[in-house]
Design a protein around this motif. Structure first.
Motif, PDB file in Angstrom:
ATOM      1  N   ILE A  25       0.863  -1.193   0.000  1.00 16.25           N
ATOM      2  CA  ILE A  25       0.000   0.000   0.000  1.00 16.25           C
ATOM      3  C   ILE A  25       0.894   1.236   0.000  1.00 16.25           C
ATOM      4  O   ILE A  25       1.816   1.350   0.814  1.00 16.25           O
ATOM      5  CB  ILE A  25      -0.920   0.004   1.228  1.00 16.25           C
ATOM      6  N   PRO A  26       0.666   2.176  -0.922  1.00 12.20           N
ATOM      7  CA  PRO A  26       1.540   3.358  -1.043  1.00 12.20           C
ATOM      8  C   PRO A  26       1.295   4.386   0.062  1.00 12.20           C
ATOM      9  O   PRO A  26       0.691   5.440  -0.145  1.00 12.20           O
ATOM     10  CB  PRO A  26       1.159   3.921  -2.417  1.00 12.20           C
ATOM     11  N   VAL A  27       1.761   4.072   1.268  1.00 12.88           N
ATOM     12  CA  VAL A  27       1.642   5.002   2.394  1.00 12.88           C
ATOM     13  C   VAL A  27       3.025   5.190   3.007  1.00 12.88           C
ATOM     14  O   VAL A  27       3.917   4.365   2.828  1.00 12.88           O
ATOM     15  CB  VAL A  27       0.654   4.471   3.458  1.00 12.88           C
ATOM     16  N   LYS A  28       3.162   6.279   3.747  1.00 10.34           N
ATOM     17  CA  LYS A  28       4.449   6.569   4.369  1.00 10.34           C
ATOM     18  C   LYS A  28       4.233   6.853   5.840  1.00 10.34           C
ATOM     19  O   LYS A  28       3.388   7.664   6.213  1.00 10.34           O
ATOM     20  CB  LYS A  28       5.106   7.780   3.682  1.00 10.34           C
ATOM     21  N   PHE A  29       4.992   6.153   6.670  1.00 10.69           N
ATOM     22  CA  PHE A  29       4.886   6.326   8.118  1.00 10.69           C
ATOM     23  C   PHE A  29       5.958   7.291   8.600  1.00 10.69           C
ATOM     24  O   PHE A  29       7.149   7.008   8.503  1.00 10.69           O
ATOM     25  CB  PHE A  29       5.039   4.978   8.830  1.00 10.69           C
TER      26      PHE A  29
ATOM     27  N   LEU B 133      -2.230   5.940  14.095  1.00  5.88           N
ATOM     28  CA  LEU B 133      -3.658   6.079  13.797  1.00  5.88           C
ATOM     29  C   LEU B 133      -3.874   6.637  12.396  1.00  5.88           C
ATOM     30  O   LEU B 133      -4.779   6.208  11.670  1.00  5.88           O
ATOM     31  CB  LEU B 133      -4.334   6.979  14.837  1.00  5.88           C
ATOM     32  N   LYS B 134      -3.026   7.581  12.012  1.00  8.86           N
ATOM     33  CA  LYS B 134      -3.115   8.153  10.664  1.00  8.86           C
ATOM     34  C   LYS B 134      -2.808   7.077   9.614  1.00  8.86           C
ATOM     35  O   LYS B 134      -3.484   6.982   8.583  1.00  8.86           O
ATOM     36  CB  LYS B 134      -2.140   9.317  10.525  1.00  8.86           C
ATOM     37  N   LEU B 135      -1.808   6.253   9.901  1.00  8.24           N
ATOM     38  CA  LEU B 135      -1.457   5.176   8.975  1.00  8.24           C
ATOM     39  C   LEU B 135      -2.595   4.163   8.874  1.00  8.24           C
ATOM     40  O   LEU B 135      -2.934   3.698   7.777  1.00  8.24           O
ATOM     41  CB  LEU B 135      -0.174   4.490   9.438  1.00  8.24           C
ATOM     42  N   GLU B 136      -3.210   3.822  10.003  1.00  8.38           N
ATOM     43  CA  GLU B 136      -4.354   2.908   9.995  1.00  8.38           C
ATOM     44  C   GLU B 136      -5.473   3.462   9.121  1.00  8.38           C
ATOM     45  O   GLU B 136      -6.090   2.736   8.335  1.00  8.38           O
ATOM     46  CB  GLU B 136      -4.864   2.683  11.418  1.00  8.38           C
TER      47      GLU B 136
ATOM     48  N   VAL C 248      -4.543   3.109   5.473  1.00 10.99           N
ATOM     49  CA  VAL C 248      -4.641   1.713   5.034  1.00 10.99           C
ATOM     50  C   VAL C 248      -6.094   1.358   4.747  1.00 10.99           C
ATOM     51  O   VAL C 248      -6.425   0.758   3.712  1.00 10.99           O
ATOM     52  CB  VAL C 248      -4.054   0.779   6.107  1.00 10.99           C
ATOM     53  N   ILE C 249      -6.977   1.730   5.662  1.00  7.61           N
ATOM     54  CA  ILE C 249      -8.397   1.434   5.487  1.00  7.61           C
ATOM     55  C   ILE C 249      -8.954   2.163   4.270  1.00  7.61           C
ATOM     56  O   ILE C 249      -9.713   1.583   3.477  1.00  7.61           O
ATOM     57  CB  ILE C 249      -9.175   1.819   6.765  1.00  7.61           C
TER      58      ILE C 249
ATOM     59  N   ASN D 108     -10.095  -8.574  13.814  1.00  5.04           N
ATOM     60  CA  ASN D 108      -9.829  -7.513  12.839  1.00  5.04           C
ATOM     61  C   ASN D 108      -8.864  -6.472  13.383  1.00  5.04           C
ATOM     62  O   ASN D 108      -8.069  -5.891  12.629  1.00  5.04           O
ATOM     63  CB  ASN D 108     -11.139  -6.863  12.403  1.00  5.04           C
ATOM     64  N   ASN D 109      -8.926  -6.199  14.684  1.00  2.29           N
ATOM     65  CA  ASN D 109      -7.950  -5.285  15.293  1.00  2.29           C
ATOM     66  C   ASN D 109      -6.536  -5.845  15.157  1.00  2.29           C
ATOM     67  O   ASN D 109      -5.580  -5.105  14.883  1.00  2.29           O
ATOM     68  CB  ASN D 109      -8.286  -5.060  16.771  1.00  2.29           C
ATOM     69  N   LYS D 110      -6.400  -7.155  15.350  1.00  2.92           N
ATOM     70  CA  LYS D 110      -5.087  -7.787  15.181  1.00  2.92           C
ATOM     71  C   LYS D 110      -4.630  -7.690  13.730  1.00  2.92           C
ATOM     72  O   LYS D 110      -3.448  -7.445  13.458  1.00  2.92           O
ATOM     73  CB  LYS D 110      -5.158  -9.262  15.601  1.00  2.92           C
ATOM     74  N   VAL D 111      -5.560  -7.871  12.809  1.00  2.00           N
ATOM     75  CA  VAL D 111      -5.227  -7.789  11.373  1.00  2.00           C
ATOM     76  C   VAL D 111      -4.728  -6.390  11.039  1.00  2.00           C
ATOM     77  O   VAL D 111      -3.720  -6.219  10.335  1.00  2.00           O
ATOM     78  CB  VAL D 111      -6.443  -8.149  10.518  1.00  2.00           C
ATOM     79  N   LEU D 112      -5.439  -5.372  11.515  1.00  2.00           N
ATOM     80  CA  LEU D 112      -5.052  -3.998  11.203  1.00  2.00           C
ATOM     81  C   LEU D 112      -3.673  -3.676  11.782  1.00  2.00           C
ATOM     82  O   LEU D 112      -2.844  -3.043  11.114  1.00  2.00           O
ATOM     83  CB  LEU D 112      -6.094  -3.024  11.756  1.00  2.00           C
TER      84      LEU D 112
END
Length: 430
Positions: free
Chosen positions: A123-127, A292-295, A298-299, A418-422
């Protein structure tokens, strides 16, 4: 047994089942034998009633019991044979049965949606976690200093009120000459007060009156005129012209702690050590916010890459729960039933959008969990209950009992998984 499937859209299927007499006859015979043995008919001894008399006398009871048993059996066989991932059994239609021909029935079933996942590991995101600037550290220390402040009687009679001081005042507000308490009864706490103590701070009282109090002295009175503004106000006040009479009765000035006093109060070695602890705490908060921003990103990516319907019956349940949560939240914010009814269409629209989004997220994360073989263990569930119990003002045992009573343990396990998956996704992308 033959099953014909009809796709009804929105994750709903109609399964028409036909079971011939050879398949249904054993269940029918079992029920009839039961009534032969247990049925009571005047003039006959138990177990000695002629078969045709039993069938005629208990026709309705036999039909009802046979239908119940066959429907349960045929539904289970249909789900297993067709490998349906059942969400809800919506309806049972067109039930027909006779010992000679067998049974025909249609099961209307909501099933899980088919989710096609994108490449979620790329996923094209940056942490990024921003550094904590010195100014933020000092601002935080100042807020703590203010929180530990002391208050003392203003020694000088001409002491001008400053922001942060404690003030006792009499006040009364009017709109167009009429007392606010009569126009908007729910605004009584800000409509008038006698010897009302408040801290001169925007967060604790009307910001417009706070501005008027600054600079006043004990014993002084004045009239303040302004327009009500703010989302926290009742509808009847917003935009209205207000006139308040203010009389300051008593002033207690705020005295901030010195560095030495603050160090003693907080039980730290020094201000330098306290600054280091503050920076560490702010850095941890910054990392949490970045996570939280990354989560969220991702969603958003997963939602944007896969459009699919959700089961209507499940969506209806989720909408109802969302509406209840919104109503509870509105009640805590002082909204009345009339306010809710006035905005009903908007509330329902928002609840529907929220519920659908939450369900889509749930299914997307569940699909990733299937790919990654993520499971929610009993220990995971227990840890969630342990952490959540204080916010519900319950012990973990009480919270678990409530969840089980409401038959929501499966939902909780799904949520925990699902929390574990995220978290797994986020950890992979960091």
């Amino acid at each position: 047994m033959k099953v014909d499937k009809l796709d009804m859209g929105s994750c709903r299927v109609k399964a028409t089942v036909r079971a011939d007499a050879e398949e249904t006859r054993p269940e029918y015979d079992t029920v009839v034998r039961y009534f032969v043995q247990k049925g009571r008919i005047p003039g006959f001894r138990a177990g000695k009633v002629p078969l045709d008399v039993v069938k005629r006398t208990f026709a309705n009871e036999i039909r009802e019991e046979v239908n119940t048993r066959l429907l349960r059996s045929l539904y289970a066989k249909t789900v297993e044979q067709e490998k349906f991932k059942v969400v809800n059994l919506v309806n049972i239609e067109d039930v027909r049965f006779s010992p000679e021909t067998g049974m025909t029935v249609a099961f209307v079933i909501d099933v899980e949606p088919k989710v096609v996942l994108p490449d979620y590991k790329k996923i094209p995101v940056k942490f990024t976690v921003p550094e904590v600037p010195d100014a933020e550290v000092e601002d935080n220390i100042q807020r703590i200093r203010e929180a530990y402040a002391k208050f003392a009687e203003a020694g000088e009679t001409d002491y001008p009120i400053q922001r942060g001081d404690l003030v006792s005042l009499d006040f009364e507000g009017t709109i167009n000459g009429q007392p606010i308490k009569e126009i908007v009864p729910e605004a009584a706490t800000i409509a008038e007060g006698v010897a009302h103590w408040t801290q001169v701070n925007d967060e604790y009282f009307l910001p417009q009156l706070v501005a008027e109090l600054i600079g006043m002295k004990a014993g002084e009175s004045k009239t303040a005129t302004f327009t009500f503004e703010g989302a926290y106000l009742p509808d009847g006040l917003r935009g209205q012209p207000a006139v308040y009479t203010l009389t300051v009765k008593e002033v207690r000035c705020r005295i901030l702690r010195t560095d030495e006093e603050l160090v003693r109060e907080l039980k730290v070695e020094s201000m330098e050590a306290f600054r280091a602890l503050t920076r560490k705490s702010l850095a941890a908060r910054a990392e949490q916010q970045a996570t939280l921003k990354l989560e969220s990103e991702v969603i958003a990516f997963l939602l944007g890459k896969n459009e699919f319907d959700v089961p209507q019956s499940q969506l209806d349940e989720e909408i109802n729960e969302t509406l209840h949560r919104m109503a509870d939240d509105a009640g805590r914010r002082g909204m009345t039933k009339e306010d809710l009814e006035k905005h009903r269409a908007e509330i329902v629209e928002n609840a529907t959008a929220t519920a659908k989004r939450q369900l889509r997220i749930r299914y997307l994360l569940a699909a990733v969990g299937d790919q990654e073989n993520v499971e929610a263990t009993d220990e995971d569930v227990s840890q969630w209950i342990e952490a959540a119990a204080p916010s519900h003002r319950l012990t973990p045992i009480q919270l678990r009992a409530r969840i089980e009573k409401n038959r929501r343990m499966d939902d909780l396990r799904w949520q925990v998984r699902n929390n574990k998956v995220l978290k797994l996704l986020v950890q992979t992308l960091k």
